[in-house]
Design an enzyme around this catalytic site. Sequence first.
Site, PDB file in Angstrom:
ATOM      1  N   ILE A   1       0.842  -1.214   0.000  1.00 21.60           N
ATOM      2  CA  ILE A   1       0.000   0.000   0.000  1.00 21.60           C
ATOM      3  C   ILE A   1       0.871   1.256   0.000  1.00 21.60           C
ATOM      4  CG2 ILE A   1      -1.967  -1.157   1.019  1.00 21.60           C
ATOM      5  CD1 ILE A   1      -1.230  -0.073   3.727  1.00 21.60           C
ATOM      6  N   GLY A   2       2.049   1.095  -0.615  1.00 14.99           N
ATOM      7  CA  GLY A   2       3.007   2.195  -0.614  1.00 14.99           C
ATOM      8  C   GLY A   2       4.021   2.028   0.492  1.00 14.99           C
TER       9      GLY A   2
ATOM     10  N   GLY B   1       1.473  -6.197   8.481  1.00 17.00           N
ATOM     11  CA  GLY B   1       1.855  -6.681   7.152  1.00 17.00           C
ATOM     12  C   GLY B   1       3.307  -7.088   7.022  1.00 17.00           C
TER      13      GLY B   1
ATOM     14  N   ASN C   1      14.159  -2.951   6.481  1.00 13.21           N
ATOM     15  CA  ASN C   1      14.718  -2.019   5.496  1.00 13.21           C
ATOM     16  C   ASN C   1      14.607  -0.619   6.095  1.00 13.21           C
ATOM     17  OD1 ASN C   1      14.980  -0.090   3.415  1.00 13.21           O
ATOM     18  ND2 ASN C   1      14.349  -1.575   1.861  1.00 13.21           N
TER      19      ASN C   1
ATOM     20  N   LYS D   1      15.250   2.219   5.113  1.00 14.82           N
ATOM     21  CA  LYS D   1      14.758   3.291   4.241  1.00 14.82           C
ATOM     22  C   LYS D   1      13.235   3.255   4.147  1.00 14.82           C
ATOM     23  CE  LYS D   1      16.384   5.499   0.137  1.00 14.82           C
ATOM     24  NZ  LYS D   1      17.307   5.331  -0.997  1.00 14.82           N
TER      25      LYS D   1
ATOM     26  N   VAL E   1       5.862  -1.354  12.128  1.00 17.74           N
ATOM     27  CA  VAL E   1       6.334  -0.010  12.446  1.00 17.74           C
ATOM     28  C   VAL E   1       5.463   1.077  11.796  1.00 17.74           C
ATOM     29  CG1 VAL E   1       7.947   0.240  10.509  1.00 17.74           C
ATOM     30  CG2 VAL E   1       8.498   1.280  12.720  1.00 17.74           C
TER      31      VAL E   1
ATOM     32  N   GLU F   1       2.384   1.912  11.897  1.00 14.15           N
ATOM     33  CA  GLU F   1       1.397   2.654  12.681  1.00 14.15           C
ATOM     34  C   GLU F   1       2.008   3.247  13.944  1.00 14.15           C
ATOM     35  OE1 GLU F   1      -2.625   0.599  11.053  1.00 14.15           O
ATOM     36  OE2 GLU F   1      -1.970  -0.045  13.022  1.00 14.15           O
TER      37      GLU F   1
END
Lengths: 316, 736
Positions: B472-473, B515, B622, B624, B694, B696
């Site tokens: 979702i991005g 997710g 990750n 980033k 992470v 939310e």
Amino acid sequence: MRPFTYERAATPAAAAAAAARTQGARFIAGGTNLLDLMKLQIETPPHLIDVNELGLDTIEATEQGGLRIGALVSNTDLAADQRVRRDYELLARALLTGASGQLRNKATTAGNLLQRTRCPYFYDTAQPCNKRKPGSGCAAIGGFTRQLAIIGASEACIATHPSDMAVALRALDATVETVQADGSARAFPIAEFHRLPGDTPHVETALEPGELITAVVLPKPLGGRQIYRKVRDRASYAFALVSVGAVLQPDGSGRVALGGVAHKPWRVEAAEREMPRGANAVVGPLLAGARPTRENAFKITLVERTLASILVEARG
Amino acid sequence: MKFDSPAAANPIDRLKVIGRPLDRIDGPLKTTGTAPYAYERHDIVADPAYGHVIGATIAKGRITAMDLSAAERAPGVLAVVTAQNAGALTKGNYNTAHLLGGPAIQHYHQAVALVVAESFEQARAAAHLVRIDYKAEPGSFDLYTAKGAATAPEPTDLTGPIDTHIGDFPRAYAQAAVRLDETYTTPDQSHAMMEPHATLARWEGDRLTVWTSNQMVAWSTGELATTLGLPPEKVRLISPYIGGGFGSKLFLRADVVLAALGARAAGRPVKVALQRPLIANNTTHRPATIQRIRLGAERDGTISAIGHESWSGDLEGGGPETAVGQTRLLYAGANRMTSMRLAVLDLPEGNAMRAPGEAPGLMALEIAMDEMAEKLGIDPVEFRIRNDTQVDPEHPERPFSARPFAQCLRLGAERFGWDRRNARPGQIRDGRWLIGLGMAAGFRNNLLAKSGARVRLDSRGIVTVETDMTDIGTGSYTIIAQTAAEMMGVPMDQVQVVLGDSSFPVSAGSGGQWGAASSTAGVYAACMKLREEVARKMSFNSADAEFVDGEVRVGNRSAKLRAAAAEGDLVAEDSMEYGDIAEKMQQSTFAGHFVEVAVDSATGESRIRRMLAVCAAGRILNPKSARSQVIGAMTMGAGAALMEELAVDTKRGFFVNHDLAGYEVPVHADIPHQEVVFLDETDPMSTPLKAKGVGELGICGVGAAVANAIYNATGARVRDYPITLDKHLDRLPEIA
């Protein structure tokens, strides 16, 4: 969007004549407001007259020592003009608080004056709105009114005019030049250009059917400190809760015009006599007769405090 | 594979690929406009018909008459779908109101018709020709007046217990040396994601395929089958790219149902994008809350009583905003109570929005903690640390799996320059600006859900991952590729990831910040199985085999990985399920949020100057993409603090500011500087990757940190969000 016919006008007079021929015809220049309204069927013009090729896109000095701003000068170009930046700082500053860079590139001087209100009920075609559909009523009265007018409103409409540029022009005493359907030209002061809603909130300006704005003329520079404060919830890309444009002279005299409080840029020349006595003294007569709602009563305090802050800045 | 004991050392720990700040592998598609979003599947259907949705223009009542004739005669019109001609529809489990309404109307802009035409413009024009007469009925539209009639809702898995009592709260509160009893409010909020809900639907006989924008592929496939009365195997849902969801696309919504019905009626594929002005009222929103918090403490700052009550509203049959959840876990205290009450409102339905529960709950709780710290004369950072707990306060036998909460706060304070804060509010000026520093705790539970994947090795050595997981991005594509690359010992460019297709193994989907950890665990499980297949093919002992640099090695023997697939692809499928670790240990994520604001001393406009988040969320897969998640969430938290509010017309019963001009979210100028620090942490109780969610955590607490900074700047406390200037204007200093 309703189907419409389209033509491109060659001269201002031809544009005005064409507009008079078709009832409900609209001029289109940048289209930043009109096209959105057409998609929502808030505006349903049967005919569009594209005025983008009329010239009218230069800024020229007048014999009186002012500037004549062509109707099609973009907001970006107007704000960037060296003469405007130097002599009419209020106008440049007001323009740059409006919209976004992309919109200012397309938006024109005349179009800015003619933009429609941002009252949310005007935008919701399921709701009654005397401005959108005369006689249907006003859902905003008794509804969500935080952004809406506190003065000069009527039982028919409590919308505000959203323009920043127009507030500066009002403080600067600009003149609006037009051409009418019969080809004759006329000019009237900006003070007489925008109307209060009264019983006919759908009639927003003094323009006659078909009448086309050709230029806005600024009188010779006023000098002084010119400060425009736009107060809003987010830092950019939002309409004003209130805006205050002021021109302040070293002797303590000055002018002030407001945005976000009324159906038109709000200025009361008599109130400006109180300027040397400070913001509180000015705001009394400036907002005399204000009838805010519970949700937007804060605007009165906000105008006073913003003006007071401007006076501090001007002295500093 | 079942995860029921702490993660031991495993191939992920090599950290050759996992843990690196790699660019998103789908980035070039996004930046070049070539990622195929649902409304742009020109590759699938060259000439779809277009649907335009008509929303009800009353909040509650009935349609008394509908005249479709003018619309049906309009140029290009192929069909007009209404509840009357759509055939039987069954309401799904996840939506409260019917997705195609009529004759009964349950909320404003509930979809009542779809006009399908050859072109978008024709459909839109014809939609204005549909005449609908309504009979409006009075409704309940104001949470504040409905609050008194609110009742205890039925508990569900999502709500947890409705009322909790530990110890003797009333007595402890009454006896506390220092007490706080305040009420806070949060408004209705809209997800305001960039991509509207959009669907392309195509029927082939009795089989339906929808290309849509949805966070939870399996849920929504099932819900679509239920709604249309189709066997689930006849429905395929494809959602590979999603332009933001934030919870608004967790569930089946009207665009999917109407596109399917429109395609059936028109006899050809139809696409539908919910018009922006409909989204706020047609879809779900984060419900408004009224929250009362009572804190009792000893003079040394030890909390002895903590109570949190929340009121929210929803349509009949809906659920509460679970704003009290974090208060059961965040701070120590022997005497505790929470409760939720739900009022019936006839506004559009409420549901999850990024960090449901914690986001609004912490907006209240973390102001209360700031107020209490001030009453006690204790620094707010110190006050929180003093009430830290390493165990579930309701069940002291149940420890946290990891809780470096104090570390987040201490490191944050140090990095932010917290020692420069003046504890006396309203003291610091920069010209006409009042400057304030504020902080708040961030807390969000680590939720895990069963998640499956299929991995394939081909003769070129390419590893392909297929799962119905969504991106979702957030970076799902990238972290899933990193997981597979790490597990199979191949570089990133040897991994292909295909997501968001209901024909793939069912994943956890994207929501509740579950997710990343859940889906990568599923990929881990499938990769473990593939490693066994590869080892077996090569007659290696799989337990000893090392997968590294495109080779499989055991002792001195080595072989190219791709050789295992020389005779045909090797395919392995598995999922990760969870045992009872989460019952024995509380898994949560933690943050310290720090904010500096400037408040215009004249106008009261609040502008953020800088923000810092220090986050503890297990292993960061990750850094980033995780950072992007957190700064996006911080931005959303800033919006919640300063400007976001669906304005309720309590007379007419709808959200008035229902477009992106009226519903303000932060623009770049509102967010000048953000910094994110991740603690170097692993949580072996979570998944084999030792990672937690992470996405939310980043919003949880931000609103209160901003609110507390504003208070520190002005000395005027505002307890009603958003903190717009009108709420403290009359308490600002005289203008000198």
